[in-house]
Write a protein that holds these residues in place. Structure first.
Motif, PDB file in Angstrom:
ATOM      1  N   MET A 187       0.838  -1.179   0.000  1.00 51.59           N
ATOM      2  CA  MET A 187       0.000   0.000   0.000  1.00 51.59           C
ATOM      3  C   MET A 187       0.883   1.243   0.000  1.00 51.59           C
ATOM      4  N   PRO A 188       0.370   2.369  -0.458  1.00 54.18           N
ATOM      5  CA  PRO A 188       1.229   3.544  -0.623  1.00 54.18           C
ATOM      6  C   PRO A 188       1.544   4.272   0.673  1.00 54.18           C
ATOM      7  N   VAL A 189       2.725   4.882   0.679  1.00 55.79           N
ATOM      8  CA  VAL A 189       3.107   5.869   1.687  1.00 55.79           C
ATOM      9  C   VAL A 189       3.086   7.214   0.976  1.00 55.79           C
TER      10      VAL A 189
ATOM     11  N   TYR B 137      -1.268  -1.214   5.304  1.00 53.32           N
ATOM     12  CA  TYR B 137      -1.828   0.072   5.709  1.00 53.32           C
ATOM     13  C   TYR B 137      -1.659   1.114   4.613  1.00 53.32           C
ATOM     14  N   ASP B 138      -2.654   1.969   4.469  1.00 58.09           N
ATOM     15  CA  ASP B 138      -2.475   3.229   3.748  1.00 58.09           C
ATOM     16  C   ASP B 138      -1.847   4.209   4.734  1.00 58.09           C
TER      17      ASP B 138
ATOM     18  N   GLN C 292      -7.535   7.231  -6.213  1.00 55.21           N
ATOM     19  CA  GLN C 292      -6.714   7.786  -7.285  1.00 55.21           C
ATOM     20  C   GLN C 292      -5.233   7.778  -6.907  1.00 55.21           C
ATOM     21  N   ILE C 293      -4.942   8.044  -5.638  1.00 49.53           N
ATOM     22  CA  ILE C 293      -3.562   7.999  -5.165  1.00 49.53           C
ATOM     23  C   ILE C 293      -3.017   6.580  -5.281  1.00 49.53           C
ATOM     24  N   GLU C 294      -3.805   5.602  -4.868  1.00 49.55           N
ATOM     25  CA  GLU C 294      -3.368   4.210  -4.973  1.00 49.55           C
ATOM     26  C   GLU C 294      -3.105   3.832  -6.426  1.00 49.55           C
TER      27      GLU C 294
ATOM     28  N   SER D 221       0.416   2.602  -8.155  1.00 52.23           N
ATOM     29  CA  SER D 221       0.493   1.347  -8.905  1.00 52.23           C
ATOM     30  C   SER D 221       1.085   1.576 -10.290  1.00 52.23           C
ATOM     31  N   ARG D 222       0.636   2.630 -10.987  1.00 54.22           N
ATOM     32  CA  ARG D 222       1.188   2.939 -12.307  1.00 54.22           C
ATOM     33  C   ARG D 222       2.678   3.222 -12.218  1.00 54.22           C
ATOM     34  N   ARG D 223       3.060   3.966 -11.188  1.00 59.02           N
ATOM     35  CA  ARG D 223       4.474   4.325 -11.037  1.00 59.02           C
ATOM     36  C   ARG D 223       5.327   3.082 -10.779  1.00 59.02           C
ATOM     37  N   ARG D 224       4.832   2.169  -9.976  1.00 57.98           N
ATOM     38  CA  ARG D 224       5.593   0.947  -9.696  1.00 57.98           C
ATOM     39  C   ARG D 224       5.737   0.085 -10.937  1.00 57.98           C
TER      40      ARG D 224
END
Length: 290
Positions: A1-3, A122-123, A251-253, A257-260
């Protein structure tokens, strides 16, 4: 999950936005209040229920003992934001003078936050406060620079008015350069728009040459409750701010995901010969149409 780290050029609603995203997340979530200028949620949203015995400052002393002590202190200094304990807060500093003690703690805290995100699902949202620059780089004591360097996304919170955009223009290029030279890359930078003013998402993105990755409405009643506490406004759980925060969190998630994926599968390097073939084919098509 993103930080995800949230920052601003000046007070733009970073804390209220970070809290809204944390409360609206569809997964367990954590808000780390890491503004070196001091936290506000303890005296505001928490109505002073969390004493100075809880929070960020105590991690500095634990870090001097060792990584395990820091991890234990981190868990012990989290404050629940809901009855089920799915949303948690690491309360911020009670005195800006405490910030100097955290300079060596930020990298270790960043590691803990990423473990929480990657292994516990966790987000994680970081309230990093107002940007402070020194000789074109993030100030070592007035910003939690390592948290920004290692975040999956860094969101510059802006309002949709000329004053906010003017202030953002002065910090966005230094911040982009900082992430390129010391962070995870300039593509980690995005905008979170507070819809206060005449400018819409595409106009803000064009003006700052940076993608808007989420937008939140100008919901004064809910935002005031988040920052000053007191009695919650009626129906705040269904307020425009929280409803749009759920969309923004998704949208942040998606952006992370796109960036990874892009990092795992980088674009092929340009081939001059293939470029020449494509150019000649394009010229032929233009000639046939003529």
């Amino acid at each position: 999950m993103p930080v995800t780290a949230l920052v601003s050029a000046k007070s733009c609603g970073v804390t209220a936005s970070a809290l809204a995203l944390t409360l609206a997340s569809k997964r367990p979530s954590l808000l780390a209040e890491c503004d070196p200028a001091g936290g506000t949620l303890r005296a505001g949203f928490l109505n002073a229920d969390a004493t100075a015995g809880f929070g960020l400052y105590h991690l500095a002393a634990a870090q001097r003992t060792g990584p395990e002590a820091l991890s234990n202190a981190f868990v012990n200094h989290l404050w629940p934001l809901d009855e089920a304990g799915h949303r948690k807060l690491l309360p911020g500093l009670t005195d800006p003078a405490q910030a100097a003690a955290l300079e060596r703690t930020w990298p270790r805290l960043s590691d803990v936050l990423h473990v929480l995100a990657d292994q516990a699902g966790y987000d994680v949202f970081i309230d990093a406060g107002r940007l402070a620059l020194n000789a074109g780089h993030l100030h070592a004591q007035l910003t939690p620079a390592p948290l920004l360097h290692q975040a999956d996304l860094v969101l510059l919170v802006v309002r949709g008015n000329e004053q906010s955009l003017a202030l953002a223009r002065h910090v966005i290029e230094p911040l982009r350069t900082e992430l390129r030279e010391r962070g995870s890359g300039p593509d980690a930078l995005g905008l979170l728009l507070i819809e206060d003013g005449p400018y819409r998402t595409h106009q803000v993105s064009d003006a700052l040459k940076t993608p808007v990755l989420g937008a939140l409405p100008w919901d004064t009643a809910t935002a005031q409750y988040f920052t000053t506490g007191g009695r919650p406004p009626r129906g705040h759980a269904r307020s425009p701010l929280l409803r749009h925060a759920r969309t923004a969190a998704e949208q942040i998630e998606a952006a992370v995901s796109r960036r990874r994926i892009q990092q795992e599968y980088p674009a092929r390097p340009a081939n001059p010969q293939l470029a020449g073939v494509l150019q000649r084919l394009a010229e032929q098509r233009r000639g046939n149409r003529g």
